[in-house]
Enzyme design. Structure first.
Site, mmCIF file in Angstrom:
data_model
loop_
_atom_site.group_PDB
_atom_site.id
_atom_site.type_symbol
_atom_site.label_atom_id
_atom_site.label_comp_id
_atom_site.label_asym_id
_atom_site.label_seq_id
_atom_site.Cartn_x
_atom_site.Cartn_y
_atom_site.Cartn_z
ATOM 1 N N HIS A 64 -9.296 -7.035 -5.048
ATOM 2 C CA HIS A 64 -9.071 -6.756 -3.619
ATOM 3 C C HIS A 64 -8.635 -5.308 -3.428
ATOM 4 O O HIS A 64 -7.445 -4.996 -3.470
ATOM 5 C CB HIS A 64 -8.014 -7.721 -3.074
ATOM 6 N N ARG A 68 -12.893 2.699 0.827
ATOM 7 C CA ARG A 68 -13.159 3.482 2.058
ATOM 8 C C ARG A 68 -14.538 4.094 2.206
ATOM 9 O O ARG A 68 -14.930 4.395 3.325
ATOM 10 C CB ARG A 68 -12.113 4.594 2.249
ATOM 11 N N ASP A 278 -4.774 -5.340 -2.820
ATOM 12 C CA ASP A 278 -5.075 -4.960 -1.439
ATOM 13 C C ASP A 278 -4.840 -3.450 -1.253
ATOM 14 O O ASP A 278 -4.355 -3.000 -0.205
ATOM 15 C CB ASP A 278 -4.259 -5.768 -0.418
ATOM 16 N N HIS A 282 -4.265 5.153 3.085
ATOM 17 C CA HIS A 282 -4.223 5.894 4.362
ATOM 18 C C HIS A 282 -3.449 7.174 4.088
ATOM 19 O O HIS A 282 -2.401 7.137 3.440
ATOM 20 C CB HIS A 282 -3.485 5.098 5.445
HETATM 21 O O1 DOR Z 1 -2.768 -3.708 5.428
HETATM 22 C C1 DOR Z 1 -3.959 -3.867 5.340
HETATM 23 N N1 DOR Z 1 -4.796 -2.805 5.260
HETATM 24 N N2 DOR Z 1 -4.451 -5.097 5.331
HETATM 25 C C2 DOR Z 1 -5.765 -5.332 5.402
HETATM 26 O O2 DOR Z 1 -6.156 -6.472 5.466
HETATM 27 C C3 DOR Z 1 -6.736 -4.202 5.458
HETATM 28 C C4 DOR Z 1 -6.142 -2.975 4.920
HETATM 29 C C5 DOR Z 1 -6.945 -1.725 5.249
HETATM 30 O O3 DOR Z 1 -8.178 -1.770 5.119
HETATM 31 O O4 DOR Z 1 -6.332 -0.720 5.581
HETATM 32 ZN ZN ZN Z 2 -7.526 -6.003 2.163
#
Ligand code: DOR
Ligand code: ZN
Length: 411
Positions: A64, A68, A278, A282
């Site tokens: 997971h 990007r 996950d 950013h």
């Molecule tokens: O915090 C998150 N960011 N949860 C997600 O499900 C997607 C992810 C993202 O793509 O930034």
């Molecule tokens: Zn995710």
């Protein structure tokens, strides 16, 4: 004829989900050709690494991540940048998410993603978008790990799939699904899957005690459902969210200490079969906007955090191997991944379980260059990472340019 190997790793303690022993590990053509006790390899090796004192784990399989590319979010992370961070974290294979912009929701767009992924230094596979109105594309697309259902709002997802009859039609196809579904939404999804589902359903980033309990219940009833926990939900809680502000904001959000304890119980009793990051890069500048996008990086810090948890007695190294390699590889049927056995891909991570380090923003190889764990002191460090018989990370450096390949997904 004596066995000819490209590489012999000797003297490390190999940890697998079922045991640990001082090992000789030899690879040729990217696969293990000998896995046995130290001193048992009788062949020739072009290169030998003496790894006494180190611990060897199967390369981590992180099912997971958000890398990007392609599209408008590529400034946050690319296959080149994020795969390097993953390799430095002992990860040798990732499955990337389809909430790219544009979405990865057509066979054509998946080919564009595949082109980007060739820049990866580690192996990779893909989750495909199940938007609710692209069933033809879902049926046409080849070699994807799952079809991703977004049932809650998150980065790039402004109108989550809420319609039960659409979910019923999708789950009845028998295709493999993965879902972002929290709380009541998860209950709804599990009920629809119980009634109509004919294939496997994997739940991403389980975060609440009630979600662990829901999975425990449906699995006991024989429902084909698996779940994963993310490091930030295991090592941080809502008090950290207050401290970290936007840098501690993700979906699902950080939960209570009781929820965190329930996740650890779920890992211990087998309700949750994987840990997955996950990883959601950013930039700091993105996080300074209001509202800030949710998500935190994780690929480089998962293993050091888990090694520290081992040092603290919260789980065993064998549990780490089970939850970060064999378990996740099995959930998504990733061929040759997740175990150190003859014939499997020669993916390995060598760690020093005694080395103490402070996790710091300055050491992060991700594009964003920050981590919610900045300043955390941990016991355990990644020393080297081997991907299909080739060192990709050694003593603090990434030592390859690319070389990752798409993993084969069994059916
Ligand atoms: O915090 C998150 N960011 N949860 C997600 O499900 C997607 C992810 C993202 O793509 O930034
Ligand atoms: Zn995710």
């Amino acid at each position: 004829m004596a066995c000819q190997a490209t590489l012999l790793v000797t003297g490390a303690t190999l940890v697998t989900p079922v045991g640990a022993f001082a090992a000789d590990l030899a690879s040729a053509d990217g696969r293990w050709v000998h896995v046995g006790p130290a001193g048992s390899f009788g062949g020739q090796a072009a290169q030998t690494l003496q790894a006494d004192g180190l611990t060897a784990l199967p390369g981590l399989v992180d099912v997971h991540v958000h890398f990007r590319e392609p599209g408008v979010h590529a400034h946050k992370g690319t296959y080149a940048s994020e795969s390097r961070a993953a390799a430095a974290g002992g990860v040798t294979c990732v499955l990337t998410m389809p909430n790219t912009n544009p979405f990865t929701d057509s066979p054509e767009q998946l080919e564009v993603v595949r082109d980007c992924a060739r820049q990866s230094v580690i192996d990779y596979g893909f989750h495909f978008m199940a938007s609710g109105d692209n069933l033809d594309a879902m049926l046409a697309v080849r070699n994807v790990a799952s079809h991703k259902l977004y049932l809650n709002e998150t980065t790039g997802i402004t109108s989550p799939l809420a319609d039960e009859s659409r979910l019923r039609d999708l789950l009845a196809t028998g295709l493999p699904f993965m879902a972002h579904a929290e709380g009541d939404t998860l209950d709804m999804l599990l009920a629809v899957h119980a009634q109509w589902g004919t294939g496997p359903l994997h739940i991403g980033h389980v975060a609440l005690a009630r979600e662990v309990e829901a999975l425990r219940r449906v699995r006991a009833a024989g429902q084909w459902v698996t779940g994963e926990a993310s490091p930030h939900h295991l090592f941080l809680d809502e008090t950290d969210a207050a401290r970290l502000g936007p840098l501690g904001d993700m979906r699902p959000t950080l939960k209570s200490a009781a929820d965190v304890a329930a996740l650890w119980e779920g890992l211990a009793d087998g309700t949750l079969e994987a840990i997955a990051t996950d990883h959601a890069p950013h930039l700091l500048s993105d996080k300074q906007r209001v509202p800030a996008p949710p998500g935190v990086p994780g690929v480089q810090t998962m293993l050091p955090l888990l090694l520290d948890a081992v040092a603290a007695g919260r789980l065993s190294l064998q549990d780490v191997a089970r939850l970060t390699s064999r378990g996740p590889a099995a959930i998504f049927r990733l061929q040759g991944k997740g175990q150190v056995t003859c014939g499997a891909d020669a993916d390995l991570v060598l760690v020093d379980t005694a080395a103490e380090q402070t996790i710091s923003n300055a050491d992060q190889l991700t594009k964003p260059g920050w981590t919610p764990f900045d300043g955390r002191r941990v016991r355990g460090a990644v020393v080297r990472t081997l991907r299909r018989g080739e060192w990709v990370y050694a003593d603090g450096e990434i030592v390859v340019e690319a070389g990752g390949q798409e993993v084969v997904v069994g059916r």
